[in-house]
Enzyme design. Structure first.
Site, PDB file in Angstrom:
ATOM      1  N   PRO A  31       0.833  -1.198   0.000  1.00 52.35           N
ATOM      2  CA  PRO A  31       0.000   0.000   0.000  1.00 52.35           C
ATOM      3  C   PRO A  31       0.871   1.253   0.000  1.00 52.35           C
ATOM      4  O   PRO A  31       1.814   1.352   0.785  1.00 52.35           O
ATOM      5  CB  PRO A  31      -0.814  -0.129   1.287  1.00 52.35           C
ATOM      6  CG  PRO A  31      -0.019  -1.045   2.156  1.00 52.35           C
ATOM      7  CD  PRO A  31       0.696  -1.983   1.247  1.00 52.35           C
ATOM      8  N   LEU A  32       0.543   2.192  -0.882  1.00 57.16           N
ATOM      9  CA  LEU A  32       1.386   3.371  -1.077  1.00 57.16           C
ATOM     10  C   LEU A  32       0.530   4.623  -1.178  1.00 57.16           C
ATOM     11  O   LEU A  32      -0.210   4.796  -2.158  1.00 57.16           O
ATOM     12  CB  LEU A  32       2.212   3.222  -2.363  1.00 57.16           C
ATOM     13  CG  LEU A  32       3.257   2.104  -2.373  1.00 57.16           C
ATOM     14  CD1 LEU A  32       3.625   1.720  -3.804  1.00 57.16           C
ATOM     15  CD2 LEU A  32       4.484   2.550  -1.599  1.00 57.16           C
ATOM     16  N   THR A  33       0.611   5.495  -0.200  1.00 57.58           N
ATOM     17  CA  THR A  33      -0.087   6.769  -0.274  1.00 57.58           C
ATOM     18  C   THR A  33       0.568   7.627  -1.346  1.00 57.58           C
ATOM     19  O   THR A  33       1.768   7.885  -1.294  1.00 57.58           O
ATOM     20  CB  THR A  33      -0.044   7.488   1.088  1.00 57.58           C
ATOM     21  OG1 THR A  33      -0.744   6.701   2.039  1.00 57.58           O
ATOM     22  CG2 THR A  33      -0.679   8.866   1.000  1.00 57.58           C
ATOM     23  N   GLN A 106      -7.048  -1.356   1.085  1.00 53.09           N
ATOM     24  CA  GLN A 106      -6.604  -1.144   2.464  1.00 53.09           C
ATOM     25  C   GLN A 106      -7.546  -0.161   3.167  1.00 53.09           C
ATOM     26  O   GLN A 106      -7.713   0.982   2.729  1.00 53.09           O
ATOM     27  CB  GLN A 106      -5.177  -0.614   2.520  1.00 53.09           C
ATOM     28  CG  GLN A 106      -4.633  -0.622   3.949  1.00 53.09           C
ATOM     29  CD  GLN A 106      -3.289   0.035   4.095  1.00 53.09           C
ATOM     30  OE1 GLN A 106      -3.145   1.223   3.813  1.00 53.09           O
ATOM     31  NE2 GLN A 106      -2.290  -0.724   4.543  1.00 53.09           N
ATOM     32  N   HIS A 173      -5.732  -1.804   8.008  1.00 53.21           N
ATOM     33  CA  HIS A 173      -4.498  -1.072   8.307  1.00 53.21           C
ATOM     34  C   HIS A 173      -4.419  -0.841   9.812  1.00 53.21           C
ATOM     35  O   HIS A 173      -5.094   0.019  10.363  1.00 53.21           O
ATOM     36  CB  HIS A 173      -4.508   0.255   7.556  1.00 53.21           C
ATOM     37  CG  HIS A 173      -3.192   0.959   7.510  1.00 53.21           C
ATOM     38  ND1 HIS A 173      -2.096   0.565   8.252  1.00 53.21           N
ATOM     39  CD2 HIS A 173      -2.778   2.048   6.798  1.00 53.21           C
ATOM     40  CE1 HIS A 173      -1.077   1.377   8.000  1.00 53.21           C
ATOM     41  NE2 HIS A 173      -1.469   2.285   7.127  1.00 53.21           N
ATOM     42  N   ALA A 175      -1.319  -0.396  11.340  1.00 57.12           N
ATOM     43  CA  ALA A 175       0.114  -0.110  11.435  1.00 57.12           C
ATOM     44  C   ALA A 175       0.382   1.393  11.369  1.00 57.12           C
ATOM     45  O   ALA A 175      -0.523   2.211  11.253  1.00 57.12           O
ATOM     46  CB  ALA A 175       0.848  -0.829  10.299  1.00 57.12           C
ATOM     47  N   ASN A 176       1.671   1.728  11.488  1.00 57.78           N
ATOM     48  CA  ASN A 176       2.225   3.039  11.127  1.00 57.78           C
ATOM     49  C   ASN A 176       1.659   4.221  11.905  1.00 57.78           C
ATOM     50  O   ASN A 176       1.641   5.345  11.423  1.00 57.78           O
ATOM     51  CB  ASN A 176       2.067   3.298   9.622  1.00 57.78           C
ATOM     52  CG  ASN A 176       2.826   2.304   8.788  1.00 57.78           C
ATOM     53  OD1 ASN A 176       3.566   1.478   9.322  1.00 57.78           O
ATOM     54  ND2 ASN A 176       2.648   2.352   7.481  1.00 57.78           N
ATOM     55  N   TYR A 178      -1.427   4.901  12.920  1.00 57.83           N
ATOM     56  CA  TYR A 178      -2.785   5.358  12.650  1.00 57.83           C
ATOM     57  C   TYR A 178      -3.737   4.791  13.717  1.00 57.83           C
ATOM     58  O   TYR A 178      -3.296   4.229  14.712  1.00 57.83           O
ATOM     59  CB  TYR A 178      -3.170   5.014  11.220  1.00 57.83           C
ATOM     60  CG  TYR A 178      -2.265   5.701  10.222  1.00 57.83           C
ATOM     61  CD1 TYR A 178      -2.194   7.096  10.180  1.00 57.83           C
ATOM     62  CD2 TYR A 178      -1.425   4.982   9.368  1.00 57.83           C
ATOM     63  CE1 TYR A 178      -1.328   7.753   9.310  1.00 57.83           C
ATOM     64  CE2 TYR A 178      -0.564   5.631   8.495  1.00 57.83           C
ATOM     65  CZ  TYR A 178      -0.510   7.015   8.468  1.00 57.83           C
ATOM     66  OH  TYR A 178       0.343   7.668   7.618  1.00 57.83           O
ATOM     67  N   ARG A 225      -2.352  -5.542   8.468  1.00 67.00           N
ATOM     68  CA  ARG A 225      -0.987  -5.026   8.487  1.00 67.00           C
ATOM     69  C   ARG A 225      -0.642  -4.505   9.875  1.00 67.00           C
ATOM     70  O   ARG A 225      -1.392  -3.731  10.468  1.00 67.00           O
ATOM     71  CB  ARG A 225      -0.813  -3.905   7.457  1.00 67.00           C
ATOM     72  CG  ARG A 225       0.675  -3.559   7.249  1.00 67.00           C
ATOM     73  CD  ARG A 225       0.881  -2.530   6.162  1.00 67.00           C
ATOM     74  NE  ARG A 225       2.207  -2.686   5.575  1.00 67.00           N
ATOM     75  CZ  ARG A 225       2.955  -1.670   5.129  1.00 67.00           C
ATOM     76  NH1 ARG A 225       2.501  -0.441   5.179  1.00 67.00           N
ATOM     77  NH2 ARG A 225       4.143  -1.901   4.611  1.00 67.00           N
ATOM     78  N   ASN A 233       5.278   8.433  13.175  1.00 68.62           N
ATOM     79  CA  ASN A 233       4.159   9.133  13.813  1.00 68.62           C
ATOM     80  C   ASN A 233       4.239   9.099  15.340  1.00 68.62           C
ATOM     81  O   ASN A 233       3.231   9.135  16.040  1.00 68.62           O
ATOM     82  CB  ASN A 233       2.811   8.566  13.357  1.00 68.62           C
ATOM     83  CG  ASN A 233       2.432   9.048  11.963  1.00 68.62           C
ATOM     84  OD1 ASN A 233       2.737  10.174  11.586  1.00 68.62           O
ATOM     85  ND2 ASN A 233       1.760   8.194  11.203  1.00 68.62           N
ATOM     86  N   GLY A 296      12.257  -2.759   2.791  1.00 66.94           N
ATOM     87  CA  GLY A 296      13.635  -2.754   2.324  1.00 66.94           C
ATOM     88  C   GLY A 296      14.083  -3.981   1.567  1.00 66.94           C
ATOM     89  O   GLY A 296      15.279  -4.152   1.315  1.00 66.94           O
ATOM     90  N   GLY A 317       7.302  -1.568  -1.966  1.00 63.51           N
ATOM     91  CA  GLY A 317       6.687  -0.255  -2.087  1.00 63.51           C
ATOM     92  C   GLY A 317       7.402   0.615  -3.086  1.00 63.51           C
ATOM     93  O   GLY A 317       6.969   0.784  -4.222  1.00 63.51           O
TER      94      GLY A 317
END
Length: 363
Positions: A31-33, A106, A173, A175-176, A178, A225, A233, A296, A317
Site C-alpha cells: 500500500p502506497l499513499t 486497504q 491497516h 500499522a504506522n 494510525y 498489516r 508518527n 527494504g 513499495g
C-alpha cells in the site's frame, strides 16, 4: 487452516493460495499513499491507469483508503464511503482484473494524525486518548465508548462498499501510527476503560474491527498489516514483544488471508530494531498462516526469505512506484528505474504513470 502451500523450489515466481484465490506470483505491491485522488477524495482516471499498469503483481494492496470523512489525514487521498467513490474504484478493479491481476483495498482511519482543514467542519481529529502527535498536528480528542462503536460500524460499511466496488479482499491497516495502532500501543493509549490498560484491552478495538470486516468478507479475504517496532508518527510501546505476540496468537484462529508485517521502521529496516531485543520478523514463528514481509527487500533478499521460509510473500513499495512491471524486471534481471522522490506525494502524471516499461524501452 490458511497455511502456506508446499511448492518445490519456492521463490518469488511460484504461485500461492490465499484462501480460495491463487496468486500468480509472490511479488506483492505494498500500500502506497500517493495523494493523487481528486479534491473530493474520489479516485480518478489517472489512478485507474496507475493500478492497471501494476497488475502483474501477485496481489496489489491499494493505497490507504479512508473509511469515513473522519478517517482522512491528508489531501487527495481516496475514500470508500460514498457512491461516487465506489463507482470510481469499480473502474479500477475492473481494469486490474482485465489484466489478470488481483487487488485488495486497504481500510484506513488515521486517528490523531490529521491536519487542520482535513477533518469535517474543522473538528479536532479523534484518538484513543487526547495525546497530540509530534509535528504540525492538532490536539485530538479521545473517543467516547459509543463513538468507538460507531467507528467499528464505519469499518463494516467501508468493507461492504469495497465488496460492491469489486475488490478481491481488504486489508485492515493496523500499522504506522494510525488509529488502530494508536489503540494498540501504550504511548498513545492511556484509557482506563475496556479499551485501555493491559494489552488485552488495548487490542480490543482491533478485534472488534476484524470481527466486523470478516462478517462482510469472510476471513480468507481479509488481511491485516502490523508494524510492531515502527516509530513513525511518534509511536512506541513499553513491551512490544508481549503486545504483538499476544495479538498474533489471537489472529491465528481467525484464518485470515495473511499477516502483513512491516519489519522495522518505515524509514529504515533496521533503525527501530537494532537496539531492541525484539525483532518484528520473529512474529513469523508465532503466526500459523501466510506471512507477508515488508520493508527494504530487493529481489535477492526476497528470494532468500521465501526459499528459507521466513516469508511466504514479500511486498514492495518504492520499487513498484518506479517499476510498474516489477515482476517482469525481476524475472529478466533487468535494470530498475529509480524513483523520483519529489513526486511521491501529490502532483500529476509525472512520477506516477510515466515510468517506462521494459517493452517500451525495447522499441
Amino acid at each position: 487452516m490458511n497455511t502456506p502451500t508446499t511448492v518445490d523450489n519456492k521463490d518469488l515466481f511460484s504461485t500461492i493460495k490465499l484462501g480460495k484465490q491463487t496468486l500468480k506470483n509472490r511479488i506483492i505491491m505494498a500500500p502506497l499513499t500517493r495523494c493523487r485522488s481528486d479534491e473530493n477524495n474520489i479516485p480518478t482516471e489517472m489512478n485507474r491507469i496507475y493500478y492497471q499498469q501494476r497488475a502483474s503483481a501477485g496481489l496489489i494492496i491499494s493505497e490507504g483508503t479512508q473509511i469515513s470523512p473522519q478517517g482522512a489525514g491528508y489531501p487527495n487521498t481516496p475514500g470508500i464511503y460514498n457512491d461516487q467513490q465506489i463507482k470510481a474504484w469499480k473502474k479500477i478493479t475492473e481494469a486490474v482484473h482485465a489484466e489478470g491481476g488481483r487487488i485488495f483495498l486497504q481500510l484506513w482511519h488515521v486517528g490523531r494524525v490529521s491536519y487542520p482543514g482535513i477533518q469535517p467542519n474543522d473538528e479536532p481529529p479523534v484518538a484513543p486518548s487526547a495525546i497530540k502527535a509530534e509535528g504540525e498536528y492538532v490536539q485530538p480528542r479521545a473517543l467516547e465508548i459509543h463513538e468507538i462503536e460507531d467507528v467499528v460500524l464505519d469499518y463494516k460499511d467501508a468493507a461492504e462498499n469495497a465488496l460492491a466496488a469489486g475488490f478481491d479482499g481488504v486489508e485492515v491497516h493496523a500499522a504506522n501510527g494510525y488509529l488502530i495502532d494508536q489503540f494498540l500501543r501504550d504511548a498513545t493509549n492511556k484509557r482506563t476503560d475496556q479499551y485501555g490498560g493491559n494489552y488485552q484491552n488495548r487490542s480490543r478495538f482491533l478485534f472488534d474491527v476484524l470481527d466486523a470486516v470478516i462478517g462482510v468478507w469472510g476471513s480468507d479475504r481479509v488481511g491485516i498489516r502490523l508494524s510492531p517496532t515502527n516509530t513513525f508518527n511518534g509511536m512506541s510501546d513499553s513491551n512490544p514483544e508481549a503486545l504483538f505476540s499476544y495479538v498474533v496468537e489471537r489472529l491465528n484462529p481467525l484464518n485470515l488471508a495473511y499477516l502483513h508485517v512491516l519489519e522495522g521502521s518505515i524509514h529504515s529496516a533496521d533503525e527501530a530494531e537494532e537496539n531492541s531485543s525484539f525483532e518484528s520478523r520473529s512474529l513469523r514463528n508465532i503466526y500459523n498462516g501466510i506471512y507477508m514481509a515488508n520493508n527494504g527487500y530487493n529481489k535477492d533478499s526476497a528470494h532468500q526469505a521465501i526459499a528459507m521460509g521466513s516469508a511466504d510473500l514479500v511486498s514492495f513499495g518504492n520499487l513498484f512506484i518506479s517499476n510498474p512491471d516489477l515482476p517482469e524486471r525481476f524475472l529478466k534481471n533487468a535494470a530498475l528505474n529509480t524513483t523520483d522522490l519529489d513526486s511521491r506525494y501529490g502532483g500529476d502524471e509525472k512520477g506516477y504513470i510515466d515510468y517506462p516499461l521494459l517493452d517500451t524501452l525495447a522499441t
